[in-house]
Design an enzyme around this catalytic site. Structure first.
Site, PDB file in Angstrom:
ATOM      1  N   ALA A 242       0.820  -1.210   0.000  1.00 15.54           N
ATOM      2  CA  ALA A 242       0.000   0.000   0.000  1.00 15.54           C
ATOM      3  C   ALA A 242       0.853   1.259   0.000  1.00 15.54           C
ATOM      4  O   ALA A 242       0.587   2.210  -0.743  1.00 15.54           O
ATOM      5  CB  ALA A 242      -0.926  -0.012   1.213  1.00 15.54           C
ATOM      6  N   ALA A 243       1.890   1.284   0.826  1.00 12.85           N
ATOM      7  CA  ALA A 243       2.744   2.467   0.894  1.00 12.85           C
ATOM      8  C   ALA A 243       3.495   2.677  -0.418  1.00 12.85           C
ATOM      9  O   ALA A 243       3.577   3.795  -0.932  1.00 12.85           O
ATOM     10  CB  ALA A 243       3.734   2.332   2.057  1.00 12.85           C
TER      11      ALA A 243
ATOM     12  N   GLU B 122       8.989  -5.223  -6.928  1.00 18.28           N
ATOM     13  CA  GLU B 122       8.167  -6.041  -6.047  1.00 18.28           C
ATOM     14  C   GLU B 122       8.546  -7.509  -6.222  1.00 18.28           C
ATOM     15  O   GLU B 122       8.508  -8.044  -7.332  1.00 18.28           O
ATOM     16  CB  GLU B 122       6.684  -5.834  -6.354  1.00 18.28           C
ATOM     17  CG  GLU B 122       5.741  -6.849  -5.746  1.00 18.28           C
ATOM     18  CD  GLU B 122       5.852  -6.965  -4.237  1.00 18.28           C
ATOM     19  OE1 GLU B 122       5.818  -8.111  -3.733  1.00 18.28           O
ATOM     20  OE2 GLU B 122       5.973  -5.928  -3.562  1.00 18.28           O
TER      21      GLU B 122
ATOM     22  N   CYS C 265      -6.558  -6.523   4.251  1.00 20.04           N
ATOM     23  CA  CYS C 265      -7.446  -6.625   5.409  1.00 20.04           C
ATOM     24  C   CYS C 265      -8.725  -7.397   5.088  1.00 20.04           C
ATOM     25  O   CYS C 265      -9.432  -7.825   5.996  1.00 20.04           O
ATOM     26  CB  CYS C 265      -7.788  -5.233   5.929  1.00 20.04           C
ATOM     27  SG  CYS C 265      -6.354  -4.313   6.540  1.00 20.04           S
TER      28      CYS C 265
ATOM     29  N   ALA D 109      -3.094   0.053   8.175  1.00 15.50           N
ATOM     30  CA  ALA D 109      -3.287   0.307   6.749  1.00 15.50           C
ATOM     31  C   ALA D 109      -3.353   1.798   6.412  1.00 15.50           C
ATOM     32  O   ALA D 109      -2.754   2.247   5.427  1.00 15.50           O
ATOM     33  CB  ALA D 109      -4.551  -0.390   6.263  1.00 15.50           C
TER      34      ALA D 109
ATOM     35  N   ASN E 105      -0.837   4.029   3.703  1.00 16.26           N
ATOM     36  CA  ASN E 105      -1.264   4.831   2.556  1.00 16.26           C
ATOM     37  C   ASN E 105      -0.883   6.302   2.718  1.00 16.26           C
ATOM     38  O   ASN E 105      -0.382   6.933   1.790  1.00 16.26           O
ATOM     39  CB  ASN E 105      -2.772   4.702   2.356  1.00 16.26           C
ATOM     40  CG  ASN E 105      -3.168   3.386   1.706  1.00 16.26           C
ATOM     41  OD1 ASN E 105      -3.172   3.263   0.496  1.00 16.26           O
ATOM     42  ND2 ASN E 105      -3.493   2.392   2.523  1.00 16.26           N
TER      43      ASN E 105
ATOM     44  N   LYS F 277     -21.196   0.497  31.251  1.00 16.25           N
ATOM     45  CA  LYS F 277     -22.034  -0.359  30.418  1.00 16.25           C
ATOM     46  C   LYS F 277     -23.263   0.450  30.042  1.00 16.25           C
ATOM     47  O   LYS F 277     -23.986   0.940  30.912  1.00 16.25           O
ATOM     48  CB  LYS F 277     -22.416  -1.614  31.218  1.00 16.25           C
ATOM     49  CG  LYS F 277     -23.232  -2.645  30.472  1.00 16.25           C
ATOM     50  CD  LYS F 277     -23.482  -3.839  31.398  1.00 16.25           C
ATOM     51  CE  LYS F 277     -24.382  -4.882  30.755  1.00 16.25           C
ATOM     52  NZ  LYS F 277     -24.639  -6.018  31.684  1.00 16.25           N
TER      53      LYS F 277
END
Length: 447
Positions: free
Chosen positions: A10-11, A32, A42, A300, A304, A360
């Site tokens: 992603a980066a 790559e 994800c 994530a 990005n 709660k």
């Protein structure tokens, strides 16, 4: 200018695309080592849950789109093995031909991501012992389930990925047991909230075995046997989900410093100690917005955003990347589990004097149909009054409410200020006093 990027995660691809948009004449080369780029990592557990879906459905953009439409020189199957900062060069081997390659750069981005942590114990290299990080991993898991008729799986670890995969495997009708050395499920979470998650797992047929020291895995006929000090578990498949490690060795071997978790140390412009070399994504560290200290929290959105920042800086724009709050959310069957900022223990370790409260409440107005229980745990600092963090659990309402706390942490809000925020109200979405406001008012009494 020649901009070389190691890694198509992603980066890496965010940086490549943004740099090309900003400076179309720039030569952008992405190296790559696998054949996959630009996919929703994800989403893999949810894809695995559906036997009819192809794993390639998660691909956001095919490699040829980057090449043909954006003019990026994307070279898949190119594994970088060394960086030579003195000569501004990277070297490696082409995967399919085993031929060497060497590229020179003006600016370099290391976006090598992370890899699953696998214990150095007997049997963890056996067929059927798998981990989930890359698209190739996801395909391997799906193929193993299909080809071996998996009926029972053991997950080693009880973190985000492990819990998401427990749900995915149960969706496939596979019996699931989870085992870990630590005594507590979700140790960062207050026990009251963690017990809610544990009960949800049990209700959905997941067996939990915490506090078990694993000594190895062995073949037992067609099955695998996980050996621990007290007992053993048998399975058709073992998933190792004990976290990831940053792929920072390339940087370290080139003399570039690493920090927390051995992640590559970067400044707010995402530069390493060598101003011509950047790092971003799961391999790089960050600054925590609450403590101001270096942390390694691979997420994530950060990957990005960091990729964009690198591209902007390479293109000559002024850049300053803010820190992270560690905001995260995951689904555990019918529960939303969320966190942001510091836990009470982390606050104590960072020099704060933490006060905590757990309440709660209800996800909707009390008389509105479908209202669910929601638990909120808030942490504040007695000395300064600052809001420090939160954890939330509930069948609805936790995933998006946690964002309000994250914004408050980025804004350095006090608990008192947060308690006065004007949060939206309507009976289908929450009580008049939102659970976050109730928790903040209760926390103020303890500070």
């Amino acid at each position: 200018m020649k901009f070389v990027i190691i890694g198509g995660d992603a980066a890496g691809m965010s940086a490549a695309s943004r740099a090309k948009r900003s400076m179309p004449d720039m030569e952008v080369i992405v190296l790559e080592k696998t054949g996959d780029v630009s996919y929703s990592a994800c989403g893999m557990p949810y894809n695995i849950a559906d036997a009819g879906r192809e794993m390639d459905d998660l691909v956001v953009r095919q490699a040829d789109v980057f090449r043909q439409k954006q003019g990026i020189d994307l070279l898949t199957g190119h594994g970088v093995e060394s960086i030579d900062p003195g000569n501004r060069a990277v070297s490696g081997t082409i995967r399919h031909s085993q031929e060497p390659f060497r590229f020179f750069y003006d600016r370099l981005l290391i976006a090598t991501g992370g890899r699953p942590r696998v214990p150095d114990l007997p049997g963890f290299d056996l067929p059927g012992v798998l981990a989930l990080k890359s698209l190739e991993d996801g395909k391997a898991i799906k193929a193993h389930i299909r080809d071996h008729g998996v009926q029972k799986a053991v997950i080693i670890g009880m973190g985000y990925v492990g819990l998401e995969m427990a749900e995915a495997l149960r969706e496939r009708g596979i019996a699931v047991a989870m085992i870990k050395p630590g005594a507590d499920l979700l140790p960062w979470m207050p026990r009251e909230l963690a017990q809610v998650v544990a009960a949800e797992l049990a209700a959905n047929g997941v067996d939990l075995h915490a506090g078990q020291t694993i000594t190895g895995i062995e073949q037992a006929g067609k099955q695998l046997r996980i050996i621990s000090a007290d007992h053993s578990l048998s399975a058709d498949m073992v998933l190792v989900a004990i976290g990831i490690s940053p792929n920072s060795e390339l940087a370290a071997d080139a003399g570039i410093p690493t920090g927390p978790g051995n992640a590559i140390t970067v400044n707010r412009q995402m530069q390493t100690s060598d101003e011509t070399i950047y790092a971003a994504g799961d391999c790089a560290d960050a600054i925590h917005v609450v403590t101001g200290k270096k942390v390694w929290i691979p997420l994530a959105l950060r990957a990005n955003r960091a990729g964009w920042a690198v591209a902007d800086h390479v293109c000559g724009k002024a850049v300053r990347v803010d820190g992270v709050a560690g905001t995260a959310v995951f689904k555990a069957f019918n529960l939303e589990v969320a966190r942001t900022g510091l836990t009470a223990a982390e606050a104590q370790q960072s020099g704060f004097d933490p006060a905590v409260v757990t309440i709660k409440s209800r996800s909707r107005a009390h008389a509105h149909p479908g209202s669910k229980t929601i638990w909120v745990h808030l942490i504040g600092d007695r000395q300064t009054g600052r809001l420090l963090g939160a954890q939330m659990v509930g069948p609805e309402g936790a995933a998006h409410r946690i964002n309000a706390v994250a914004v408050a942490l980025h804004a350095d809000m006090s608990v008192a200020t947060f308690a006065q925020t004007d949060l939206a109200y309507a009976p289908p979405f929450g009580p008049v006093w939102d659970p976050l406001l109730t928790a903040a008012n209760q926390l103020l009494k303890k500070m």
